[in-house]
Scaffold this motif. Structure first.
Motif, PDB file in Angstrom:
ATOM      1  N   GLN A 265       0.840  -0.459  -0.225  1.00  0.00           N
ATOM      2  CA  GLN A 265       0.301   0.305  -0.015  1.00  0.00           C
ATOM      3  C   GLN A 265       1.046   1.326   0.022  1.00  0.00           C
ATOM      4  O   GLN A 265       0.201   2.626   0.676  1.00  0.00           O
TER       5      GLN A 265
ATOM      6  N   SER B  35      -7.851   0.864  -4.696  1.00  0.00           N
ATOM      7  CA  SER B  35      -7.269  -0.286  -3.671  1.00  0.00           C
ATOM      8  C   SER B  35      -8.466  -0.898  -3.037  1.00  0.00           C
ATOM      9  O   SER B  35      -8.665   0.465  -2.589  1.00  0.00           O
TER      10      SER B  35
ATOM     11  N   LYS C 161      -7.272  -3.312   1.178  1.00  0.00           N
ATOM     12  CA  LYS C 161      -5.446  -3.888   1.639  1.00  0.00           C
ATOM     13  C   LYS C 161      -5.086  -4.310   0.142  1.00  0.00           C
ATOM     14  O   LYS C 161      -4.078  -5.187   0.439  1.00  0.00           O
TER      15      LYS C 161
END
Length: 150
Positions: free
Chosen positions: A83, A96, A99
């Motif tokens: 991330q 995204s 996650k």
């Protein structure tokens, strides 16, 4: 014009900079530019971006793709879902969910390369390629993992 990973019929319908510009002193006093065309019955944070009813004045409906000369290409096979790219992208162009990186929003990505710089994988899971390069062709050119010398 690229529609990005999560395309909707309103996404990227306007080219940013093509509309008639008015100076700050020409905007009527008290004007309100609503982000959504309808009144939301639930907290907007609980509605996925592609399911929201954005107004034509919202940046979600505008695209800046024509500004870019190089673009990041994402390789799912190398990504470790750290991330970093999502955190550091100045345009929130990294898509995204839960996650896990899903791709790049090419409607808003300006090709700055920050995502590539902060990627810790070897080889990087994001690399910059020319705007005209097809993503599949770019993936075929991906470098192999470098072995660490002892």
């Amino acid at each position: 014009m690229s529609k990005g990973v999560l395309a909707t019929e309103k996404r990227g319908i306007r080219e940013l900079g093509a509309e008639k510009k008015v100076g700050w002193d020409e905007v009527p006093q008290g004007v309100i530019l609503n982000s959504f065309d309808s009144i939301l019955k639930e907290n907007v944070a609980h509605i996925r971006p592609e399911d929201r009813d954005y107004s034509d004045f919202n940046s979600y409906t505008a695209t800046v793709a024509s500004w870019r000369v190089i673009k990041p290409v994402y390789n799912r096979d190398v990504c470790i879902d750290c991330q970093n790219c999502w955190v550091w992208c100045p345009d929130t162009s990294i898509i995204s969910r839960d996650k896990q990186m899903l791709g790049i929003d090419y409607d808003h990505c300006k090709g700055c390369g920050v995502c590539v710089e902060v990627c810790p994988t070897n080889p990087k899971s994001l690399l910059m390629f020319g705007e005209a390069e097809d993503n599949e062709a770019a993936l075929a050119k991906w470098p192999e993992k470098k072995k660490k010398s002892k």
